[in-house]
Design a protein around this motif. Structure first.
Motif: not given
Length: 330
Positions: A14-15, A33-35, A70, A92, A98, A101
């Motif tokens: 998450n970051g 990541i996926w944030a 990013n 997450f 979260d 995402n």
């Protein structure tokens, strides 16, 4: 699921706070990541993933958008290189950031990763010895490392729940989202509470303020207050993190730009322009709205995206009715 003997993991978290801790813990594998802060800005339905990427990248345009970390396209590319890993592990937590995402990435994985590739999930809302647990980023490397063996395989029920939720979140009205959170969501057990918190960001029936707007105005009501002192108090009464520096900056600017403005802000003496250096104060209109004498939407109008819903104007709109614990149009 127990740890595999190999090290060909891809960790998607998450970051960067979480990925740095994964690395510090010595957990094998590559990290990405996926944030995307999906609770802010447009996330309209009816668009394919590439079209939505363009919408989100335009919304997020700014200094952070030039940071390779990013890169929304880069996040996808890391997962698409599925020959480079043997298992995809998602990290997450329970908060709205979260959960949104998660419901985006799971359907995307279903469409872009072979179904023979193991995908697992670590998703928690608490941690032993941390009664005020808010997120993975506050765990030590040893604490985070202990979660690896708790990961659970992602199956059809999680994929289907995420697909339904992602569509509901992007619907042009909030009715499907309100209905979904009140139904069976056990496949993703933290989703219903996260969606309820999201609906609290709609204008409330009593004053037209969102929950977060009201909290900021309340904290500023005694007089001028530094956002550096306000920021931690914004989370009082929250079960999970909601406000970030970036979202607090956006909020102060929005409330200062309304007509009439609901608050003003200036920089502390000698400080550079960053959100925590700002000093905010209520205007007369802000006090009237906070007291329930004026309605925030009727007095100032609104232009805000909440997922796929675009709230505009000063007339009837979708609102949160806290007495009924439901969304309504009025």
């Amino acid at each position: 699921m127990t740890p595999a003997s190999h090290s060909r993991f891809l960790h998607v978290a998450n970051g960067t706070s979480t990925t740095r801790t994964i690395e510090a813990a010595g957990i094998p594998g590559a990290c990405s990541i996926w944030a995307d802060p999906l609770y802010e800005g447009p996330v309209p339905g009816g668009l394919g993933d590439l079209e939505l990427l363009d919408v989100r990248m335009r919304h997020l345009a700014g200094p952070a958008a030039t940071d390779p970390v990013n890169d929304l396209r880069g996040w996808r590319a890391a997962i698409e290189q599925h020959d480079s890993y043997d298992e995809l592990i998602l990290w997450f937590e329970h908060d709205l950031f979260d959960q949104l995402n998660l419901i985006q990435v799971l359907p995307w994985i279903r469409d872009h990763v072979p179904r023979t590739k193991p995908v697992s999930l670590i998703c928690i809302a608490s941690f032993p010895g941390r009664p005020d647990f808010k997120g993975l980023g506050e765990l030590t490397p040893d604490e985070l490392g202990s979660l690896l063996h708790t990961r659970q395989s992602v199956g059809s029920s999680q994929y289907e729940m995420a697909r339904r939720a992602w569509h509901a979140f992007r619907d042009p009205t909030p009715e499907a989202l309100d209905e979904l959170r009140q139904g069976e969501t056990s496949a993703l057990p933290y989703l219903a509470a996260a969606f309820t918190r999201f609906l609290h960001e709609y204008p409330w029936t009593r004053d037209g303020l969102s929950r977060t707007e009201r909290r900021l105005l309340e904290l500023a009501s005694p007089g001028e207050v530094a956002l550096a002192n306000t920021f931690p108090q914004m989370h009082q009464g929250e079960q999970a993190y909601y406000v970030t520096d970036a979202s607090l900056a956006t909020l102060t600017e929005t409330l200062a730009r309304t007509s009439p403005p609901l608050l003003t802000f200036h920089l502390s003496d000698g400080e550079k322009d960053n959100v925590r250096a700002r000093v905010v104060a209520l205007t007369d209109a802000g006090r009237s709205v906070l007291a329930g004498q004026l309605d925030r939407v009727a007095a100032c109008g609104i232009d805000r995206w909440l997922g796929g819903v675009h709230l505009q104007g000063s007339g009837p709109t979708w609102r949160w009715d806290d007495g009924r614990q439901a969304i309504r149009y009025m």
